[in-house]
Design a protein around this motif. Sequence first.
Motif, mmCIF file in Angstrom:
data_model
loop_
_atom_site.group_PDB
_atom_site.id
_atom_site.type_symbol
_atom_site.label_atom_id
_atom_site.label_comp_id
_atom_site.label_asym_id
_atom_site.label_seq_id
_atom_site.Cartn_x
_atom_site.Cartn_y
_atom_site.Cartn_z
ATOM 1 N N THR A 8 0.846 -1.189 0.000
ATOM 2 C CA THR A 8 0.000 0.000 0.000
ATOM 3 C C THR A 8 0.885 1.244 0.000
ATOM 4 O O THR A 8 2.002 1.227 0.517
ATOM 5 C CB THR A 8 -0.916 0.027 1.237
ATOM 6 N N ALA A 9 0.386 2.310 -0.574
ATOM 7 C CA ALA A 9 1.173 3.541 -0.731
ATOM 8 C C ALA A 9 1.145 4.347 0.562
ATOM 9 O O ALA A 9 0.504 5.393 0.654
ATOM 10 C CB ALA A 9 0.648 4.359 -1.896
ATOM 11 N N GLN A 10 1.820 3.846 1.576
ATOM 12 C CA GLN A 10 1.875 4.563 2.841
ATOM 13 C C GLN A 10 3.304 5.034 3.102
ATOM 14 O O GLN A 10 4.261 4.393 2.688
ATOM 15 C CB GLN A 10 1.399 3.672 3.993
ATOM 16 N N SER A 11 3.427 6.160 3.777
ATOM 17 C CA SER A 11 4.738 6.715 4.093
ATOM 18 C C SER A 11 5.238 6.191 5.427
ATOM 19 O O SER A 11 4.451 5.948 6.355
ATOM 20 C CB SER A 11 4.676 8.242 4.149
ATOM 21 N N SER A 12 6.561 6.029 5.505
ATOM 22 C CA SER A 12 7.237 5.784 6.776
ATOM 23 C C SER A 12 8.314 6.846 6.922
ATOM 24 O O SER A 12 9.000 7.194 5.955
ATOM 25 C CB SER A 12 7.867 4.390 6.815
ATOM 26 N N TRP A 13 8.452 7.378 8.132
ATOM 27 C CA TRP A 13 9.450 8.402 8.407
ATOM 28 C C TRP A 13 10.495 7.837 9.352
ATOM 29 O O TRP A 13 10.182 7.071 10.275
ATOM 30 C CB TRP A 13 8.788 9.628 9.035
ATOM 31 N N TYR A 14 11.756 8.223 9.101
ATOM 32 C CA TYR A 14 12.862 7.699 9.894
ATOM 33 C C TYR A 14 13.837 8.814 10.259
ATOM 34 O O TYR A 14 14.043 9.769 9.490
ATOM 35 C CB TYR A 14 13.637 6.633 9.106
ATOM 36 N N GLN A 15 14.425 8.665 11.421
ATOM 37 C CA GLN A 15 15.574 9.477 11.816
ATOM 38 C C GLN A 15 16.805 8.595 11.712
ATOM 39 O O GLN A 15 16.826 7.478 12.250
ATOM 40 C CB GLN A 15 15.415 10.010 13.236
#
Length: 291
Positions: A8-15
């Motif tokens: 699915t076209a979902q975003s994940s954010w990372y540091q």
Amino acid sequence: MNILPVNTAQSSWYQLSSSNRTIIGTKVLEFVQDRWIEIKLISHDDKQRVYEYTLLDQNMDGSALIHEWAADMEWFQSPVQIITDLEGKFIGINNFNSIANCWQQGFRSKIAKKYRQQDGIDVMLSETDKLLQDPKRFLQSFMGYSHYRCFFQPFYREWQANESSSLILKGFFGTIDLPLVIYSFTEQHGNTVTITNEAEVDEERFERPVLVRMLKDLTNTYNLKVDLQTEMEEIYKFENNILQEADLFLQLHVPSFYTVVTAHQCRRIEQHELPKERVDKNELSNSVLHV
């Protein structure tokens, strides 16, 4: 144990925090770079997937001009669209032509102006010109022991508790590759899968005599004893098939002469944890450099 791809076209954010220290004789080069990024699946079919990797913010603390240059180049090539196979292996760059055109249509002149008084700028510009004329070479620039390894590997498959595989780090010692044998240990607790990697040099494939000759030429010491020691540990944690944390460490050491230590640490964060200035900086990432 299975890690399944999320389609699915979902975003994940990372540091992300990356650090490197290279010691050759008495010369020391080191940097620490913090990044905040977004990764999003933008297309997929029965052969491949395309992810958009966007640099939202970064901070570079380096000891050499090349480190500042590298940070500027990361803004320049963001967002980059990364093609993987179905297991997650990095196999291509989807928007190479767009990046190459942007270099020629403005960014090259901006960055040349910024570094015009720095020694070595002509060489860096020339090498970048060559890189952006060769899609295969550009792809290879992503394939070393970089932070991209945290995300783009053949993770999405069935894992055995104990496995071994090969990894070749192209051009790790200049023109010399570093071949490794990776030993993977995998465990699952509920919806969490943890992969732990260790490694050793693949002596059958390693061009040790070439490295010895290179180091002897660098030092003008022809009785130099080259005892290359390797230490590597990687830990990846997936929850519900999504990477939550990664911790990578690689050290190559020749006693009394040569050491290179590279580490990457990343953790998944929520969108509200991103730096507040990210919107302005993200606008700059689309190939605009303030000089």
